[in-house]
Scaffold this motif. Structure first.
Motif, short mmCIF file in Angstrom:
data_model
loop_
_atom_site.label_atom_id
_atom_site.label_comp_id
_atom_site.label_asym_id
_atom_site.label_seq_id
_atom_site.Cartn_x
_atom_site.Cartn_y
_atom_site.Cartn_z
N LEU A 181 0.78 -1.08 0.13
CA LEU A 181 0.11 0.19 0.13
C LEU A 181 1.01 1.28 0.03
O LEU A 181 0.31 2.42 -0.30
CB LEU A 181 -0.78 -0.04 1.20
CG LEU A 181 -2.10 -1.21 1.14
CD1 LEU A 181 -1.86 -1.86 2.47
CD2 LEU A 181 -3.38 -0.54 0.98
N TYR A 205 -4.01 3.55 -3.69
CA TYR A 205 -2.85 3.37 -2.99
C TYR A 205 -2.12 2.77 -4.49
O TYR A 205 -2.59 2.51 -5.15
CB TYR A 205 -2.77 2.35 -1.93
CG TYR A 205 -3.40 3.00 -0.59
CD1 TYR A 205 -2.63 4.00 -0.10
CD2 TYR A 205 -4.67 2.41 -0.14
CE1 TYR A 205 -3.37 4.63 0.92
CE2 TYR A 205 -5.13 3.18 1.00
CZ TYR A 205 -4.59 4.10 1.49
OH TYR A 205 -5.05 4.65 2.82
N VAL A 218 -6.43 -3.07 6.49
CA VAL A 218 -6.13 -1.51 5.96
C VAL A 218 -6.74 -0.45 6.65
O VAL A 218 -6.35 0.50 7.05
CB VAL A 218 -6.65 -1.50 4.39
CG1 VAL A 218 -6.21 -0.21 3.83
CG2 VAL A 218 -5.64 -2.58 3.55
#
Length: 238
Positions: free
Chosen positions: A113, A173, A215
């Motif tokens: 990410l 991302y 996340v």
């Protein structure tokens, strides 16, 4: 890494025996299960599988070696002292973090990410939600008939599949788009059975939810920038 793991494990079993603890639940690892170069692709990984210690030593995989010998030491010590020992073998654990720091499991996801990983490996990994691991410990402790080892896993995915799932949830991302090894055939997920644990009643959290919650937790803990809302949603709120 190895000696403290073995000595510490034995000390816990000895202390449990002296305190007359009715059952010890030992957290081992998938690392004590899957590191076997002689396992065929059609073999189903389950509680009967053990990592090959000589292979671990020759490849200097001291983590898996340490996990395997510590688990064996726990089993031997428990038998000698009459301690009822049950073992959980979790795979890579994901989900919301309690701690503010990053551990090795979370780095596995975070690197995709932040842009630090320019490619993804041609390899597979098994995953499980942290809440499912916690519940597994409770179940094997409280279920009188529980015994032996319990493989705690929900899915096995190729790293490319992990990146694809993450990119669909969080397209903002900078995910890698290429595999680091495009010469060899794509690695195939190994077969496994979590039936022994499922027989105790738990339902595993889908791996997509594990990845999503991981996340979101990274964002909440300040390890990832939170993207601004789309312009359309800003207009609606205004």
């Amino acid at each position: 890494m190895v000696e403290p793991a073995v000595i510490g494990t034995k000390n816990v079993i000895v202390a449990a025996a002296e305190a007359k603890v009715r059952r010890v639940v030992f957290t081992s690892s998938i690392g004590a299960v899957t590191m076997d170069p002689n396992r065929g692709p059609d073999v189903v990984v389950d509680e009967s599988c053990w990592s090959d210690l000589e292979f671990c030593k020759s490849t200097k995989n001291w983590y898996c070696y340490g996990k395997a010998v510590a688990e064996k030491a726990a089993s031997d010590e428990a038998k000698e002292r009459g301690v009822d020992l049950v073992v959980i073998n979790p795979v890579l654990v994901l989900g919301p973090m309690l701690q503010s720091t990053i551990n090795a499991s979370i780095v596995h996801i975070l690197k995709y990410l932040t842009g630090s990983a320019k490619t993804y490996a041609n390899s597979v990994q098994a995953y499980v939600h942290v809440k499912d691991v916690a519940l597994a410990h409770i179940l094997v402790f409280e279920t009188p008939s529980a015994s032996g080892r319990y493989l705690c896993a929900e899915s096995v995915l190729h790293r490319g599949d992990v990146v694809e799932i993450l990119a669909k949830f969080f397209p903002e991302y900078p995910f890698p788009t290429k595999c680091s090894d495009e010469v060899k055939p794509r690695a195939k997920p190994y077969k496994f059975s979590n039936q022994k644990l499922r027989d105790l009643g738990p339902e595993f959290t889908p791996v997509k939810q594990c990845l999503y919650e991981t996340v979101k937790s990274l964002q909440e803990k300040g390890h990832l920038p939170v993207p601004p809302p789309p312009e359309d949603s800003v207009r609606i709120q205004a």
